[in-house]
Design a protein around this motif. Sequence first.
Motif: not given
Length: 272
Positions: A122, A129, A143-146, A173, A176-177, A183-184, A205
């Motif tokens: 988070q 990145t 999972r990356v939560s931006m 974001l 990353l995707s 991601t979210q 995302t």
Amino acid sequence: MRTSLHYKEPQSILNKGTGFLSGYTHSLNPYAGCAFACSFCYVRQMPVSLFRQQEWGTWVDVKQGAAEVLRRQLRTAKKKGPVTIFMSSSTDPYQPAEHKEGVTRSLLETMVEEPPDFLLVQTRSPLITRDIDLLKQLGERVRVSMTIETDRDDMRKLFSPSAPPIAARLRALTALSEEGIATQAAIAPLLPSSENFPRLLRQATGRVCIDDYFNGDGSGGKRTQRLGLENLYRKHGLSEWYHPDALQTVIERIRGEFRDGEWLVSQEGFEP
């Protein structure tokens, strides 16, 4: 705002997941304190901040040797069952200190060698990145939560002027995707935004988590109330956004771009 760094050698780095994070076995904070100093941060009301007797955002503790401590704790925890980690619950793992100190990167390197069953990262910082190479090695385990609370940078400047610009977060974001990392976007807490916000997120995302002060601060909004945010909203003619109904407004907009299952609300959106 100037931030002073202090160096600590922690005996423990993994904390038991409780409360809002009860779906995780552990939380992990590479630092204590946060230079982004967001006005709405619930950590301002927690002991780590209150007992410090220094303004939130002016100090950061760097956890030296954290990677070796994590390695030891991970090996022990994995013997007891699945390990799921939320990083981070009370700091940003990619705040400015990370550029030089690299604590978060060292922790990711350890988790590549000793992978947990699931890791949620988070952050609100594009610096993440830098670590795409490590995140890709974790594959489906991460999972990356931006955090992108709004598409309006004027709102970002009002509520969290030391945090990275919205456009930079959207670019990060997207990057990353495009690398195949799960991601979210975390609209948490939701700030005043435009009707175009969901379209911008859709380009970056395929998943969104929406949260507000009344669901996400762990006290039904009481903790946020003590921060005096309601007065800030009122002063700038934004009172309608400091209300539980604002959540539904944003949800209806999100539904125009995201299908059911692609958007979640509050705690459910942060679950492993």
